[in-house]
Design a protein around this motif. Structure first.
Motif, PDB file in Angstrom:
ATOM      1  N   LYS A 150       0.891  -1.045  -0.058  1.00 52.32           N
ATOM      2  CA  LYS A 150      -0.073   0.218   0.016  1.00 52.32           C
ATOM      3  C   LYS A 150       0.688   1.262   0.016  1.00 52.32           C
ATOM      4  O   LYS A 150       0.680   2.251  -0.702  1.00 52.32           O
ATOM      5  CB  LYS A 150      -0.747   0.092   1.392  1.00 52.32           C
ATOM      6  CG  LYS A 150      -1.811   1.199   1.391  1.00 52.32           C
ATOM      7  CD  LYS A 150      -2.512   1.336   2.431  1.00 52.32           C
ATOM      8  CE  LYS A 150      -3.062   2.584   2.897  1.00 52.32           C
ATOM      9  NZ  LYS A 150      -4.040   2.318   4.305  1.00 52.32           N
ATOM     10  N   GLN A 151       1.870   1.335   0.883  1.00 53.40           N
ATOM     11  CA  GLN A 151       2.646   2.426   0.951  1.00 53.40           C
ATOM     12  C   GLN A 151       3.537   2.467  -0.437  1.00 53.40           C
ATOM     13  O   GLN A 151       3.690   3.683  -0.944  1.00 53.40           O
ATOM     14  CB  GLN A 151       3.646   2.135   2.080  1.00 53.40           C
ATOM     15  CG  GLN A 151       3.036   2.342   3.367  1.00 53.40           C
ATOM     16  CD  GLN A 151       3.912   1.973   4.743  1.00 53.40           C
ATOM     17  OE1 GLN A 151       5.096   1.414   4.397  1.00 53.40           O
ATOM     18  NE2 GLN A 151       3.646   2.484   5.787  1.00 53.40           N
ATOM     19  N   PHE A 152       3.896   1.322  -0.901  1.00 59.48           N
ATOM     20  CA  PHE A 152       4.711   1.500  -2.313  1.00 59.48           C
ATOM     21  C   PHE A 152       4.025   2.352  -3.316  1.00 59.48           C
ATOM     22  O   PHE A 152       4.152   3.053  -4.257  1.00 59.48           O
ATOM     23  CB  PHE A 152       5.192   0.264  -2.461  1.00 59.48           C
ATOM     24  CG  PHE A 152       5.954   0.265  -3.837  1.00 59.48           C
ATOM     25  CD1 PHE A 152       7.321   0.669  -3.796  1.00 59.48           C
ATOM     26  CD2 PHE A 152       5.483  -0.150  -5.014  1.00 59.48           C
ATOM     27  CE1 PHE A 152       7.966   0.464  -4.993  1.00 59.48           C
ATOM     28  CE2 PHE A 152       6.231  -0.040  -6.273  1.00 59.48           C
ATOM     29  CZ  PHE A 152       7.482   0.550  -6.138  1.00 59.48           C
ATOM     30  N   SER A 153       2.440   1.598  -3.437  1.00 64.14           N
ATOM     31  CA  SER A 153       1.841   2.193  -4.549  1.00 64.14           C
ATOM     32  C   SER A 153       1.427   3.686  -4.241  1.00 64.14           C
ATOM     33  O   SER A 153       1.280   4.194  -5.367  1.00 64.14           O
ATOM     34  CB  SER A 153       0.367   1.419  -4.464  1.00 64.14           C
ATOM     35  OG  SER A 153      -0.329   1.610  -3.205  1.00 64.14           O
ATOM     36  N   GLU A 154       1.182   3.909  -3.180  1.00 63.65           N
ATOM     37  CA  GLU A 154       0.656   5.320  -2.778  1.00 63.65           C
ATOM     38  C   GLU A 154       1.841   6.336  -3.157  1.00 63.65           C
ATOM     39  O   GLU A 154       1.508   7.409  -3.599  1.00 63.65           O
ATOM     40  CB  GLU A 154       0.411   5.686  -1.407  1.00 63.65           C
ATOM     41  CG  GLU A 154      -0.904   5.115  -1.043  1.00 63.65           C
ATOM     42  CD  GLU A 154      -1.331   5.096   0.444  1.00 63.65           C
ATOM     43  OE1 GLU A 154      -0.523   5.595   1.284  1.00 63.65           O
ATOM     44  OE2 GLU A 154      -2.591   4.769   0.823  1.00 63.65           O
ATOM     45  N   LYS A 155       3.030   5.868  -3.295  1.00 66.98           N
ATOM     46  CA  LYS A 155       4.088   6.871  -3.167  1.00 66.98           C
ATOM     47  C   LYS A 155       4.806   6.706  -4.644  1.00 66.98           C
ATOM     48  O   LYS A 155       5.373   7.632  -5.144  1.00 66.98           O
ATOM     49  CB  LYS A 155       5.427   6.385  -2.104  1.00 66.98           C
ATOM     50  CG  LYS A 155       5.308   6.644  -0.679  1.00 66.98           C
ATOM     51  CD  LYS A 155       6.446   6.238   0.030  1.00 66.98           C
ATOM     52  CE  LYS A 155       6.206   6.316   1.604  1.00 66.98           C
ATOM     53  NZ  LYS A 155       7.444   5.899   2.321  1.00 66.98           N
ATOM     54  N   ASN A 156       4.394   5.775  -5.324  1.00 60.61           N
ATOM     55  CA  ASN A 156       5.062   5.422  -6.811  1.00 60.61           C
ATOM     56  C   ASN A 156       4.375   5.521  -7.813  1.00 60.61           C
ATOM     57  O   ASN A 156       4.929   5.687  -8.860  1.00 60.61           O
ATOM     58  CB  ASN A 156       5.942   4.133  -6.583  1.00 60.61           C
ATOM     59  CG  ASN A 156       7.070   4.211  -5.546  1.00 60.61           C
ATOM     60  OD1 ASN A 156       8.242   4.921  -5.970  1.00 60.61           O
ATOM     61  ND2 ASN A 156       7.128   3.654  -4.615  1.00 60.61           N
TER      62      ASN A 156
END
Length: 394
Positions: A7-13
């Motif tokens: 989730k954090q990776f998708s939101e940031k990238n």
């Protein structure tokens, strides 16, 4: 734990890969590996929507101006998807739907980037791609004939049509002007002369005329900032005159105007043939995949209408042209809002797109390609409502 990291990776990238796609798409337009970067951005957006959908849905519903624009665009896209059923190949429906979803995602991610304060980052990536394209074009072109031949035989991945190449360079100039205004970084004045010389060397009249005309509305803005725009116009005029005089370029221009006079009759013949075809199916058109099969006055085969608007009329009839008019009319409404908030360069960019496609292009619903930069990117910019007023806004 893993799901949280995803989730954090998708939101940031997902916005980063969107930016990377814009950069590489300007250089390697239409290449599958570059398009896959956009697919990755869409996948990460999908994960973000799935894991944090309440926040994004709330922001979308509150963003009334953008939501209306996206809805009007979706209706236009859906109509032309349905037009595949009365075209020569109804099986194109799935492909048209896929392309349309890609395009809606393209508009949506740009808006999300603006909401996240990353508008300037997107513009910088896009400008970097266009500048690399310009440098590669200058490096690969035959230097001995650069002043006599158009920039057609140069970088292998450049747009095949030299008119589209000039369109890329014009968009690069607009991006420089927007970044200068938003960041107050005067270094971005440096690429403008080189981009403008690139436009001149393509010997393309349409993009140059569209560029100049699209800047004229800026003179209608508040007197306090009108001097800046007059200075910009004078700089471009001086640059153009100096380049023509120093490079003895005037004879080429005269030849191009003579050629333009001759080609105008050829293009009018294409348009007349298109209108004859339209009269057979005037209301709903021939369908999504219709192309011309026409020999012009030089006995050369012609497939394109050389006008987006006539192409829309050919494929979608009066109904399709009405829906495209709805998209552009709402864009003009948003352009007025940008002008009111002293963001005139965004409005000028959108006007450039409208004028550019008057005599250029076949259609705009496709996999990532030239029209994504020349039509859909300006539309994404103008559909994103202007931000808060700042002292540097124009």
């Amino acid at each position: 734990m893993t799901s949280i990291r995803i989730k954090q990776f998708s939101e940031k990238n997902y916005i980063f890969f969107y930016q990377l796609f814009l950069l590489l798409s300007a250089i390697f337009c239409g290449y599958t590996k570059v398009n896959n970067i956009y697919h990755l951005s869409l996948i990460l957006l999908g994960i973000t929507l799935f894991t944090d959908n309440k926040k994004l849905i709330r922001l979308f519903l509150e963003d009334t101006a953008f939501r209306r624009g996206l809805t009007i665009t979706a209706v236009f896209l859906m109509y032309f998807c349905l037009s595949t059923f009365w075209s020569d190949n109804p099986r194109d429906f799935i492909s048209a739907i896929t392309h349309s979803l890609y395009l809606l995602g393209f508009l949506f991610i740009y808006r999300q980037a603006c909401l996240n304060g990353k508008k300037t980052g997107i513009l910088l990536f896009a400008l970097a791609g266009i500048m690399i394209l310009l440098l590669l074009t200058f490096y690969c072109v035959d230097k001995k004939s650069i002043l006599t031949n158009r920039l057609m035989v140069s970088f292998f991945a450049a747009p095949s049509n030299v008119i589209d190449l000039a369109g890329y360079f014009c968009i690069g100039i607009f991006l420089c002007l927007i970044i200068i205004r938003d960041t107050n970084n005067k270094w971005f004045y440096l690429p403008i002369p080189f981009l403008f010389i690139g436009v001149i060397l393509t010997q393309s009249r349409g993009p140059l005329l569209s560029f100049v005309v699209s800047l004229l509305p800026l003179l209608l803005m508040k007197p306090a900032i009108r001097k800046q725009h007059i200075v910009i116009f004078l700089i471009f005029i001086i640059m153009l005159a100096s380049f023509i005089v120093m490079m003895n370029f005037e004879y080429i221009l005269f030849n191009r105007f003579e050629t333009a006079y001759q080609q105008s009759f050829i293009r009018v013949g294409i348009w007349a043939h298109t209108l004859d075809m339209v009269q057979i199916h005037p209301f709903f058109g021939w369908g999504f995949n219709k192309e011309l099969h026409f020999l012009n006055s030089l006995n050369a085969p012609v497939k394109t209408t050389h006008s987006l608007y006539l192409s829309t009329l050919l494929k979608g009839g009066i109904a399709g042209l009405f829906l495209l008019g709805g998209v552009l009319s709402y864009g003009l409404y948003m352009a007025k809002k940008h002008l009111a908030d002293r963001q005139g360069f965004e409005a000028a960019l959108f006007l450039f797109m409208i004028f550019f496609f008057t005599t250029q292009g076949m259609f705009i619903i496709s996999n990532p390609g030239v029209t994504w930069y020349l039509f859909w990117f300006p539309l994404a910019v103008i559909l994103s409502p202007p931000g808060k007023q700042t002292p540097l806004s124009v």
